[in-house]
Design an enzyme around this catalytic site. Structure first.
Site, mmCIF file in Angstrom:
data_model
loop_
_atom_site.group_PDB
_atom_site.id
_atom_site.type_symbol
_atom_site.label_atom_id
_atom_site.label_comp_id
_atom_site.label_asym_id
_atom_site.label_seq_id
_atom_site.Cartn_x
_atom_site.Cartn_y
_atom_site.Cartn_z
ATOM 1 N N PRO A 128 1.031 -1.184 0.175
ATOM 2 C CA PRO A 128 0.033 0.006 -0.150
ATOM 3 C C PRO A 128 0.845 1.272 0.093
ATOM 4 C CG PRO A 128 -1.160 -1.660 1.513
ATOM 5 C CD PRO A 128 0.294 -2.172 0.914
ATOM 6 N N GLY A 131 4.767 1.447 -4.100
ATOM 7 C CA GLY A 131 4.604 1.105 -5.561
ATOM 8 C C GLY A 131 5.969 1.477 -6.384
ATOM 9 N N THR A 159 -1.834 -9.389 -9.008
ATOM 10 C CA THR A 159 -2.603 -9.983 -10.194
ATOM 11 C C THR A 159 -2.610 -11.531 -9.823
ATOM 12 O OG1 THR A 159 -1.758 -8.374 -11.741
ATOM 13 C CG2 THR A 159 -2.496 -10.423 -12.531
ATOM 14 N N GLY A 341 -19.449 7.251 -32.063
ATOM 15 C CA GLY A 341 -20.243 7.041 -30.881
ATOM 16 C C GLY A 341 -20.398 5.402 -30.401
ATOM 17 N N GLU A 364 4.234 -2.992 -13.687
ATOM 18 C CA GLU A 364 5.500 -3.296 -13.916
ATOM 19 C C GLU A 364 6.446 -2.114 -14.186
ATOM 20 O OE1 GLU A 364 6.198 -6.781 -15.704
ATOM 21 O OE2 GLU A 364 4.368 -7.742 -15.247
HETATM 22 P P1 FAD Z 1 3.077 5.458 -7.388
HETATM 23 O O1 FAD Z 1 4.457 4.798 -7.108
HETATM 24 O O2 FAD Z 1 2.611 5.986 -5.989
HETATM 25 O O3 FAD Z 1 3.146 6.538 -8.414
HETATM 26 C C1 FAD Z 1 2.245 7.712 -8.461
HETATM 27 C C2 FAD Z 1 2.735 8.644 -9.870
HETATM 28 O O4 FAD Z 1 3.917 9.220 -9.317
HETATM 29 C C3 FAD Z 1 2.853 7.941 -11.031
HETATM 30 O O5 FAD Z 1 2.571 8.615 -11.821
HETATM 31 C C4 FAD Z 1 4.466 7.536 -10.930
HETATM 32 O O6 FAD Z 1 4.961 7.318 -12.172
HETATM 33 C C5 FAD Z 1 4.892 8.992 -10.202
HETATM 34 N N1 FAD Z 1 6.392 8.712 -9.851
HETATM 35 C C6 FAD Z 1 6.584 7.870 -8.717
HETATM 36 N N2 FAD Z 1 7.997 8.081 -8.325
HETATM 37 C C7 FAD Z 1 8.502 8.934 -9.236
HETATM 38 C C8 FAD Z 1 9.730 9.246 -9.596
HETATM 39 N N3 FAD Z 1 10.800 8.834 -8.760
HETATM 40 N N4 FAD Z 1 9.970 10.078 -10.911
HETATM 41 C C9 FAD Z 1 8.758 10.541 -11.454
HETATM 42 N N5 FAD Z 1 7.697 9.983 -11.201
HETATM 43 C C10 FAD Z 1 7.410 9.456 -10.150
HETATM 44 N N6 FAD Z 1 2.166 -5.266 -8.205
HETATM 45 C C11 FAD Z 1 3.010 -6.479 -7.816
HETATM 46 O O7 FAD Z 1 3.888 -6.326 -7.023
HETATM 47 N N7 FAD Z 1 2.141 -7.472 -8.502
HETATM 48 C C12 FAD Z 1 1.328 -7.426 -9.309
HETATM 49 O O8 FAD Z 1 0.976 -8.602 -9.758
HETATM 50 C C13 FAD Z 1 0.820 -6.247 -9.744
HETATM 51 N N8 FAD Z 1 -0.256 -6.265 -10.544
HETATM 52 C C14 FAD Z 1 -1.211 -5.164 -10.893
HETATM 53 C C15 FAD Z 1 -2.228 -4.987 -11.497
HETATM 54 C C16 FAD Z 1 -3.000 -3.977 -11.361
HETATM 55 C C17 FAD Z 1 -4.403 -4.088 -12.288
HETATM 56 C C18 FAD Z 1 -2.405 -2.709 -10.998
HETATM 57 C C19 FAD Z 1 -3.156 -1.436 -11.144
HETATM 58 C C20 FAD Z 1 -1.222 -2.593 -10.411
HETATM 59 C C21 FAD Z 1 -0.585 -3.765 -10.157
HETATM 60 N N9 FAD Z 1 0.631 -3.828 -9.569
HETATM 61 C C22 FAD Z 1 1.284 -5.215 -9.141
HETATM 62 C C23 FAD Z 1 1.146 -2.712 -8.895
HETATM 63 C C24 FAD Z 1 1.928 -1.886 -9.749
HETATM 64 O O9 FAD Z 1 3.191 -2.350 -10.225
HETATM 65 C C25 FAD Z 1 2.061 -0.483 -9.313
HETATM 66 O O10 FAD Z 1 0.875 -0.074 -9.176
HETATM 67 C C26 FAD Z 1 2.989 0.241 -10.015
HETATM 68 O O11 FAD Z 1 4.231 0.180 -9.637
HETATM 69 C C27 FAD Z 1 2.950 1.850 -9.435
HETATM 70 O O12 FAD Z 1 2.784 2.142 -8.074
HETATM 71 P P2 FAD Z 1 1.680 2.849 -7.476
HETATM 72 O O13 FAD Z 1 0.473 2.659 -8.023
HETATM 73 O O14 FAD Z 1 1.990 2.846 -5.752
HETATM 74 O O15 FAD Z 1 1.856 4.287 -7.728
#
Ligand code: FAD
Length: 384
Positions: A128, A131, A159, A341, A364
């Site tokens: 949480p 990411g 996933t 549409g 990813e």
């Molecule tokens: P954040 O890291 O909070 O990023 C928010 C925004 O800030 C983004 O626009 C990001 O690009 C930007 N940002 C963050 N850091 C920087 C930086 N240093 N410089 C510039 N911009 C930055 N994870 C798993 O482990 N296993 C899975 O199987 C998996 N499946 C998924 C399936 C779905 C449908 C989804 C939505 C996500 C899944 N994920 C999984 C997680 C996914 O890999 C993360 O959502 C992703 O890595 C982004 O992390 P976050 O959502 O916390 O976004």
């Protein structure tokens, strides 16, 4: 790089095409509405060897090269990104990583089941609070006397989470800061203390089971550790580097499906007394999609070629994933425009393509993270 496919590659691509047209495309919209892919698809994928591509045959895999894997992944992405994702994670992120990092006992325990489709794998990295900044994850595995690890923490967006039999889980085992203190574990999902909850309300990939995992005193033996202690982040990054090729291939499939749909519709929809295909601005939309398909495909095939030749591929994989994911969104959006549409109504396939494509620039490694990986390789300076 030879762009002419071998007889084996052509055959496996055709096998995948036929399978997708028969077993996936006709059901994809219904699975999307039901928010669940028919689970029987996993066994069918296993029977065809699609869950064992590139995994050695001695461990139940179906062998084959990385371009064959890309070709199959592309076809699955053309049919349904939810199904493609099941394969990209269970095979791409879990089985292939296990084949590279596992000891003989771990490979014998899990690979035959994963590659046959008897078992499904999931990849537990995201939390949480972490990411993009996965190296700062907080799930902790504490070693007790006797060697058992006790794991506490939470994972999100996983996933296959509620379908999986095993999670490749990343947890902090030492006090070393950041990624240095992380280790990887193979945790059976029926281990006491591991709870899973499906996440509903996704914009796309609705057929796919995405879940939160909560680990409360989950006990695993030391033998569950994958790779050396403290090397978990390297395990994760090696998985994601090849995983990005797989996502890129799935995006090529989405863009190809968008192109096929747009061309088909433009030929039969008439406005101003002629098929809309005869309006030049509609042809522009279609040609933009076609260039995106080919450019994304070539970048993705290059990654497979580099891997096969044992060359560095990490930057090329980020380039392919960055371009192909953005291209898939553009292609699906352009196709929707061609449909007018009708594209906005879920009776037609392009709205789902756009919803499914949208996550590809996020998971990813987001597009921003891919740019930092590429920029670091070019400048030698890390912006992380
Ligand atoms: P954040 O890291 O909070 O990023 C928010 C925004 O800030 C983004 O626009 C990001 O690009 C930007 N940002 C963050 N850091 C920087 C930086 N240093 N410089 C510039 N911009 C930055 N994870 C798993 O482990 N296993 C899975 O199987 C998996 N499946 C998924 C399936 C779905 C449908 C989804 C939505 C996500 C899944 N994920 C999984 C997680 C996914 O890999 C993360 O959502 C992703 O890595 C982004 O992390 P976050 O959502 O916390 O976004």
């Amino acid at each position: 790089m030879n762009l002419e496919l071998s007889a084996e590659q052509t055959a496996v691509r055709q096998l995948a095409k036929d399978f997708v047209d028969r077993e996936i495309t006709p059901y994809a919209a219904a699975w999307d509405r039901a928010e669940q892919v028919d689970r029987g698809i996993v066994k069918k994928l296993g029977d065809l060897g699609f869950l064992g591509l590139t995994v050695p045959e001695e461990y139940g895999g179906s062998g084959g090269d990385h371009l064959s894997y890309v070709l199959v992944t592309e076809e699955l992405g053309r049919g349904d990104s939810s199904v493609r994702g099941i394969v990209s994670v269970s095979l791409g992120l879990v089985a292939k990583t296990l084949a590279s990092w596992g000891d003989d006992r771990q490979k014998r325990e899990w690979l035959p089941r994963l590659t046959s489709g008897e078992a499904v794998g999931c990849f537990g990295l995201t939390e949480p609070g972490t990411g993009s900044d996965a190296g700062n994850l907080t799930t902790r595995a504490v070693r007790e006397d006797g060697g058992t690890y006790v794991i506490d923490g939470a994972k999100t967006f996983i996933t296959n989470g509620t379908w999986a039999d095993v999670v490749l889980l990343f947890a902090r085992t030492g006090d070393a800061p950041g990624h240095k203190g992380i280790s990887a574990f193979l945790v059976p999902t029926d281990t006491p203390g591991l709870q899973r909850r499906e996440i509903h309300g996704k914009l796309g990939l609705r057929g796919q089971a995405t879940a939160e995992l909560v680990l409360d005193g989950v006990r695993v033996p030391a033998a569950a550790m994958l790779g050396p202690e403290g090397k978990g982040f390297s395990v994760a990054m090696s998985a994601l580097a090849k995983g990005r090729m797989s996502v890129a291939a799935g995006c090529v499939g989405i863009a190809q499906a968008a192109l096929d749909a747009a061309v088909g519709y433009a030929g039969q929809r008439e406005q101003f007394g002629k098929p809309i295909a005869r309006h030049q601005l509609v042809q522009e939309l279609i040609s933009d999609i076609a260039v995106d398909v080919d450019a994304a495909r070539l970048l993705t095939w290059r990654v497979a070629d580099l891997i096969e030749r044992g060359e560095p591929f990490v930057t090329a994989a980020s380039q392919a994933k960055l371009f192909a994911s953005e291209a898939a969104v553009r292609a699906a959006n352009n196709a929707l425009q061609v449909f007018g549409g009708y594209g906005y109504i879920d009776e037609y396939p392009v709205g789902k393509l756009l919803r499914d494509a949208r996550v590809m620039t996020l998971y990813e490694g987001t597009s921003q993270i891919q740019k930092l990986v590429i920029g670091r390789a070019l400048t030698g300076v890390s912006a992380f």
